[in-house]
Design an enzyme around this catalytic site. Structure first.
Site, PDB file in Angstrom:
ATOM      1  N   ASP A   1      86.131   1.366  25.293  1.00  0.00           N
ATOM      2  CA  ASP A   1      87.454   0.924  25.735  1.00  0.00           C
ATOM      3  C   ASP A   1      87.581   0.772  27.253  1.00  0.00           C
ATOM      4  O   ASP A   1      88.695   0.679  27.763  1.00  0.00           O
ATOM      5  CB  ASP A   1      88.520   1.893  25.225  1.00  0.00           C
ATOM      6  CG  ASP A   1      88.402   3.273  25.847  1.00  0.00           C
ATOM      7  OD1 ASP A   1      87.283   3.650  26.223  1.00  0.00           O
ATOM      8  OD2 ASP A   1      89.430   3.966  25.944  1.00  0.00           O
ATOM      9  N   GLU A   2      86.479   0.738  27.966  1.00  0.00           N
ATOM     10  CA  GLU A   2      86.574   0.668  29.418  1.00  0.00           C
ATOM     11  C   GLU A   2      85.354  -0.027  30.000  1.00  0.00           C
ATOM     12  O   GLU A   2      84.235   0.144  29.514  1.00  0.00           O
ATOM     13  CB  GLU A   2      86.692   2.082  29.991  1.00  0.00           C
ATOM     14  CG  GLU A   2      86.992   2.138  31.465  1.00  0.00           C
ATOM     15  CD  GLU A   2      87.293   3.555  31.918  1.00  0.00           C
ATOM     16  OE1 GLU A   2      87.847   3.706  33.020  1.00  0.00           O
ATOM     17  OE2 GLU A   2      86.971   4.508  31.185  1.00  0.00           O
TER      18      GLU A   2
END
Length: 348
Positions: A95-96
């Protein structure tokens, strides 16, 4: 991404929207929270928190099992959106990621406008929100991305970096955890400005090798480039049990199953390594790790299990209850190859 796992669950299951939600853990107090929705975070529920404590903070908390296959699929779609704008992408997790938009594929001409476009595409195409930080280097961009969550966009230009860092609470600095923050406050360091009063030598003396990092970070100095082909340092797998284990025979069976699953993960990544680490967490939440490095590269379940059992044979579990077991493989061939080919890395 904003509360990624929880946001995906709330997107896919409308009944969970607006509710205090924890992905991972269970209402009987076992396990730990992987991600908490923003509704749950208002009560103090955080990732890596035990379910028992989370329930105490938020009695109405709803627990759901993680669906990592779904999160990985969504992450792949997010990466596809990134690639519309740049190919210089360094993933940090599902997610990053860091994006270097110096090579502006669409000729937009503004990092801020690119960030806005990416956020809009993620919202419209995937029904999720993301927060972005825009600045001149990775360290400042990372801090900026966390500054106005959820659904935030923070730009910190060159002329604002020093003043921004000087007023920033020390616990907001990326790389400063709770323990280090408390230690810093013991030295009277509460903000970036306080931190700047210490020389590099003083910080190294107080915080070890991290002191050098702290000295440069508070001055906004970070020359690291975005590395699209970031090498994984380890691949692991672990399992938290519904009921605490007491019998070593059961634990050996669990380790065997974990090694089988780890082999599949390694084959998917084409990885082979030399160091095996086992992790054992007990019912009182204390945990130990034990590692052993082989003289050759391994990737099969049988080879990994042989080292696991050797390590486990030296661990005393008598009169102890075990709630989690894990196995990790590291010291990969490609990482070793990079060290051989990089004179700077050889020094470490």
């Amino acid at each position: 991404m904003d509360a990624f796992y929880a946001s995906v669950e709330q997107r896919d299951f409308p009944a969970l929207r607006g509710k205090a939600l924890a992905v991972g853990g269970s209402p009987d107090g076992r396990g730990v929270v992987a991600t908490a929705s923003y509704e749950a975070r208002k009560y103090g529920v955080r990732s890596a928190m035990s379910s028992r404590i989370a329930m105490q903070l938020c009695p109405q908390l709803i627990f759901t099992r993680p669906r990592f296959d779904v999160y990985k699929e969504v992450s792949t779609k997010i990466r596809a959106i990134f690639h519309r704008y740049t190919d210089l992408i360094e993933p940090l997790s599902l997610d990053e990621a860091y994006l270097d938009v110096t090579q502006d594929k669409l000729g937009i001409g503004s990092a801020i406008e690119i960030a806005k476009a990416i956020k809009l595409a993620i919202r419209e195409e995937l029904g999720l929100t993301a927060s972005a930080g825009v600045s001149t280097n990775k360290f400042i961009a990372k801090i900026a991305s966390d500054y106005q969550k959820p659904d935030g966009l923070t730009f910190i230009g060159p002329s604002k970096i020093i003043s921004f860092l000087e007023q920033l609470p020390i616990e907001k600095f990326f790389g400063v955890g709770k323990v280090t923050a408390q230690k810093m406050k013991g030295y009277g360091i509460h903000t970036g400005l306080d931190l700047k009063q210490f020389s590099e030598h003083e910080l190294i003396r107080k915080f070890g090798k991290s002191g050098k990092f702290f000295y440069h970070m508070v001055r906004g100095e970070d020359n690291r480039s975005v590395k699209p082909n970031r090498i994984s340092k380890s691949v692991g797998i672990e399992d938290t049990f519904e009921t605490d284990m007491r019998e070593r025979k059961e634990m050996v069976t669990e380790f065997t199953e974990l090694c089988d699953k780890l082999e599949k993960r390694l084959s998917g990544k084409s990885k082979e390594g030399r160091t095996v680490t086992i992790k054992i967490k007990f019912s009182d939440f204390s945990q130990i790790t034990r590692s052993k490095t082989a003289n050759f590269y391994i990737s099969t379940a049988d080879d990994i299990l042989a080292l696991v059992l050797e390590l486990f044979s030296k661990v005393d579990t008598e009169e102890k209850r075990v709630r989690l077991l894990g196995v990790t493989l590291s010291n990969f061939y490609d990482a070793d190859l990079e060290r051989l080919n990089n004179p700077q890395l050889r020094l470490f």
